[in-house]
Scaffold this motif. Structure first.
Motif, PDB file in Angstrom:
ATOM      1  N   HIS A  30      31.469  88.954  36.012  1.00 27.56           N
ATOM      2  CA  HIS A  30      30.693  89.298  35.247  1.00 27.56           C
ATOM      3  C   HIS A  30      29.717  90.034  35.918  1.00 27.56           C
ATOM      4  O   HIS A  30      28.537  89.347  36.553  1.00 27.56           O
ATOM      5  N   TYR A  48      26.593  92.605  34.691  1.00 29.79           N
ATOM      6  CA  TYR A  48      24.913  92.823  33.985  1.00 29.79           C
ATOM      7  C   TYR A  48      24.981  94.614  34.266  1.00 29.79           C
ATOM      8  O   TYR A  48      24.189  94.267  35.553  1.00 29.79           O
ATOM      9  N   TYR A  81      20.666  96.486  34.656  1.00 32.65           N
ATOM     10  CA  TYR A  81      19.209  96.829  33.692  1.00 32.65           C
ATOM     11  C   TYR A  81      19.207  97.503  34.205  1.00 32.65           C
ATOM     12  O   TYR A  81      19.121  98.653  35.084  1.00 32.65           O
ATOM     13  N   LEU A 118      12.592  94.867  32.565  1.00 32.58           N
ATOM     14  CA  LEU A 118      13.645  95.456  32.901  1.00 32.58           C
ATOM     15  C   LEU A 118      14.443  95.457  31.559  1.00 32.58           C
ATOM     16  O   LEU A 118      14.115  94.394  30.741  1.00 32.58           O
ATOM     17  N   PHE A 124      18.035  95.128  29.141  1.00 31.49           N
ATOM     18  CA  PHE A 124      19.817  95.233  29.397  1.00 31.49           C
ATOM     19  C   PHE A 124      20.182  96.408  29.061  1.00 31.49           C
ATOM     20  O   PHE A 124      19.781  97.296  27.610  1.00 31.49           O
ATOM     21  N   TYR A 157      26.653  94.368  29.693  1.00 34.11           N
ATOM     22  CA  TYR A 157      27.868  93.633  30.056  1.00 34.11           C
ATOM     23  C   TYR A 157      29.088  93.584  30.363  1.00 34.11           C
ATOM     24  O   TYR A 157      29.826  94.281  28.427  1.00 34.11           O
ATOM     25  N   ASP A 214      29.396  93.930  25.505  1.00 33.40           N
ATOM     26  CA  ASP A 214      28.088  94.200  25.472  1.00 33.40           C
ATOM     27  C   ASP A 214      26.969  95.335  25.369  1.00 33.40           C
ATOM     28  O   ASP A 214      27.073  95.106  26.312  1.00 33.40           O
ATOM     29  N   PHE A 249      19.110  98.435  38.028  1.00 36.14           N
ATOM     30  CA  PHE A 249      19.654  96.850  38.407  1.00 36.14           C
ATOM     31  C   PHE A 249      21.172  96.525  37.796  1.00 36.14           C
ATOM     32  O   PHE A 249      21.360  96.950  36.980  1.00 36.14           O
ATOM     33  N   SER A 299      27.584  87.488  37.597  1.00 39.87           N
ATOM     34  CA  SER A 299      27.478  85.832  37.217  1.00 39.87           C
ATOM     35  C   SER A 299      28.978  84.874  37.172  1.00 39.87           C
ATOM     36  O   SER A 299      29.056  86.273  37.039  1.00 39.87           O
ATOM     37  N   PRO A 300      29.282  84.422  37.674  1.00 38.84           N
ATOM     38  CA  PRO A 300      30.744  83.099  37.295  1.00 38.84           C
ATOM     39  C   PRO A 300      30.989  83.139  35.991  1.00 38.84           C
ATOM     40  O   PRO A 300      30.124  82.530  35.386  1.00 38.84           O
ATOM     41  N   THR A 347      23.957  81.739  35.544  1.00 46.66           N
ATOM     42  CA  THR A 347      22.338  82.263  36.062  1.00 46.66           C
ATOM     43  C   THR A 347      23.056  83.433  36.612  1.00 46.66           C
ATOM     44  O   THR A 347      24.205  84.186  37.028  1.00 46.66           O
ATOM     45  N   GLN A 348      22.300  84.543  36.407  1.00 50.27           N
ATOM     46  CA  GLN A 348      22.167  86.258  36.773  1.00 50.27           C
ATOM     47  C   GLN A 348      21.150  86.530  38.154  1.00 50.27           C
ATOM     48  O   GLN A 348      20.228  86.150  38.702  1.00 50.27           O
ATOM     49  N   TYR A 349      22.361  86.892  39.437  1.00 46.82           N
ATOM     50  CA  TYR A 349      21.788  87.228  40.065  1.00 46.82           C
ATOM     51  C   TYR A 349      22.128  88.645  40.656  1.00 46.82           C
ATOM     52  O   TYR A 349      22.999  89.603  40.210  1.00 46.82           O
ATOM     53  N   PHE A 350      20.630  88.976  40.801  1.00 50.07           N
ATOM     54  CA  PHE A 350      20.497  90.341  41.047  1.00 50.07           C
ATOM     55  C   PHE A 350      20.678  91.213  42.384  1.00 50.07           C
ATOM     56  O   PHE A 350      20.446  90.534  42.978  1.00 50.07           O
ATOM     57  N   ASN A 359      19.315  79.899  29.072  1.00 48.43           N
ATOM     58  CA  ASN A 359      18.916  80.954  30.127  1.00 48.43           C
ATOM     59  C   ASN A 359      17.135  80.764  29.778  1.00 48.43           C
ATOM     60  O   ASN A 359      17.210  81.525  29.297  1.00 48.43           O
ATOM     61  N   GLN A 365      15.109  81.899  33.477  1.00 44.68           N
ATOM     62  CA  GLN A 365      14.863  82.474  34.718  1.00 44.68           C
ATOM     63  C   GLN A 365      13.665  82.719  35.381  1.00 44.68           C
ATOM     64  O   GLN A 365      13.029  83.664  33.833  1.00 44.68           O
ATOM     65  N   ASN A 389      15.596  85.800  42.251  1.00 43.06           N
ATOM     66  CA  ASN A 389      15.488  84.589  41.700  1.00 43.06           C
ATOM     67  C   ASN A 389      14.707  83.323  42.458  1.00 43.06           C
ATOM     68  O   ASN A 389      14.500  82.857  43.725  1.00 43.06           O
ATOM     69  N   TYR A 397      16.045  78.978  37.901  1.00 48.31           N
ATOM     70  CA  TYR A 397      16.934  78.672  36.272  1.00 48.31           C
ATOM     71  C   TYR A 397      16.780  78.006  36.111  1.00 48.31           C
ATOM     72  O   TYR A 397      16.808  76.427  36.402  1.00 48.31           O
ATOM     73  N   ASN A 431      27.050  83.489  29.916  1.00 51.67           N
ATOM     74  CA  ASN A 431      27.128  85.123  30.350  1.00 51.67           C
ATOM     75  C   ASN A 431      26.890  86.227  29.035  1.00 51.67           C
ATOM     76  O   ASN A 431      27.495  86.877  28.236  1.00 51.67           O
ATOM     77  N   LEU A 449      19.925  89.395  29.342  1.00 52.16           N
ATOM     78  CA  LEU A 449      18.943  88.140  29.652  1.00 52.16           C
ATOM     79  C   LEU A 449      17.613  89.902  29.114  1.00 52.16           C
ATOM     80  O   LEU A 449      18.134  90.464  29.144  1.00 52.16           O
ATOM     81  N   PHE A 500      14.092  90.595  28.692  1.00 48.13           N
ATOM     82  CA  PHE A 500      12.796  90.057  29.952  1.00 48.13           C
ATOM     83  C   PHE A 500      12.166  90.384  29.420  1.00 48.13           C
ATOM     84  O   PHE A 500      11.326  91.035  28.899  1.00 48.13           O
TER      85      PHE A 500
END
Lengths: 113, 109
Positions: free
Chosen positions: A31, A33, A35, A43, A45, A48, A56, A91, A95-96, A101-104, B31, B33, B45, B48, B94, B97, B99
């Motif tokens: 997945h 995203y 931003y 940021l 969105f 996705y 989306d 950015f 995410s899995p 949790t989203q990792y940037f 969610n 974060q 990060n 979470y 999924n 987000l 912000f």
């Protein structure tokens, strides 16, 4: 396990040119995203995607912007005919499946002259 | 859509001081974060934390989902804590987000 990778880190374009921004998600993450961060702002969105699908795109400008996440290779954010207002940090996050949790990534700084 | 408000907008601390950063949100979330954007622009990060309390070294966070707010605590602040702290919320697995506008923290030596 490498983090989210984005390239280029900095990109300079003249008005009217095309910008291509690439994002490789973390291993095992399907997945992605995108931003955008305008100067002095938070940021926002944009889009996705999952592999080969846009899930989306409610935050994407209606014109000039497109995104894809092909079966093989990185996700691409494409901006056609760039204007000065496109100057921003873009950015990518991943995410899995099934986890929030989203990792940037480190971002791509686009400057339009 | 969901609204996220962070306060205070700016914070100046002397090194060694403690601080509390607040995030209010307008709807139920699955969610939440916290991020630190350092002076080089990288988003890191922190937590979470859609509910409950977590701690990581000098940082801790608490989210009270029923009252729609989250708090980030920084203890014994250091100059490297300077930057912008963002709270971001999402509606489920999924999902995108949203912000807040961020809190700019400056820690002076």
């Amino acid at each position: 396990n490498a983090g989210v990778m984005q390239n280029p880190r900095h990109l300079v374009r003249r008005r009217g040119q095309e910008a291509r921004l690439r994002c490789s998600p973390m291993k095992g993450h399907s997945h992605v995203y995108w931003y955008r961060q305008l100067p002095e702002e938070g940021l926002k969105f944009m889009v996705y995607l999952q592999k080969e699908n846009i899930i989306d795109e409610s935050g994407m400008p209606k014109e000039r912007f497109s995104a894809e996440f092909p079966k093989e290779g990185p996700s691409i954010l494409r901006i056609q005919q760039v204007v000065r207002g496109d100057s921003a940090a873009y950015f990518c996050a991943s995410s899995p499946p099934g986890l929030e949790t989203q990792y940037f990534g480190p971002g791509t700084r686009l400057l339009v002259l | 859509g969901i609204q996220v408000e962070q306060s205070p907008p700016d914070l100046i601390l002397q090194e060694g001081a403690n601080s509390t950063l607040r995030c209010n949100f307008s709807d139920s979330v699955n969610n939440l974060q916290w991020f630190h954007q350092n002076p080089w622009g990288q988003l890191i990060n922190l937590f979470y934390i859609p509910s409950g309390t977590k701690q990581n070294g000098r940082l801790s966070a608490t989210t009270v989902a029923t009252e729609r707010y989250s708090l980030l605590y920084i203890s014994s602040s250091q100059t490297t804590d300077s930057g912008v702290y963002f709270c971001a919320v999402g509606g489920g697995a999924n999902s995108k987000l949203t912000f807040g506008k961020g809190i700019t923290l400056s820690v002076r030596p």
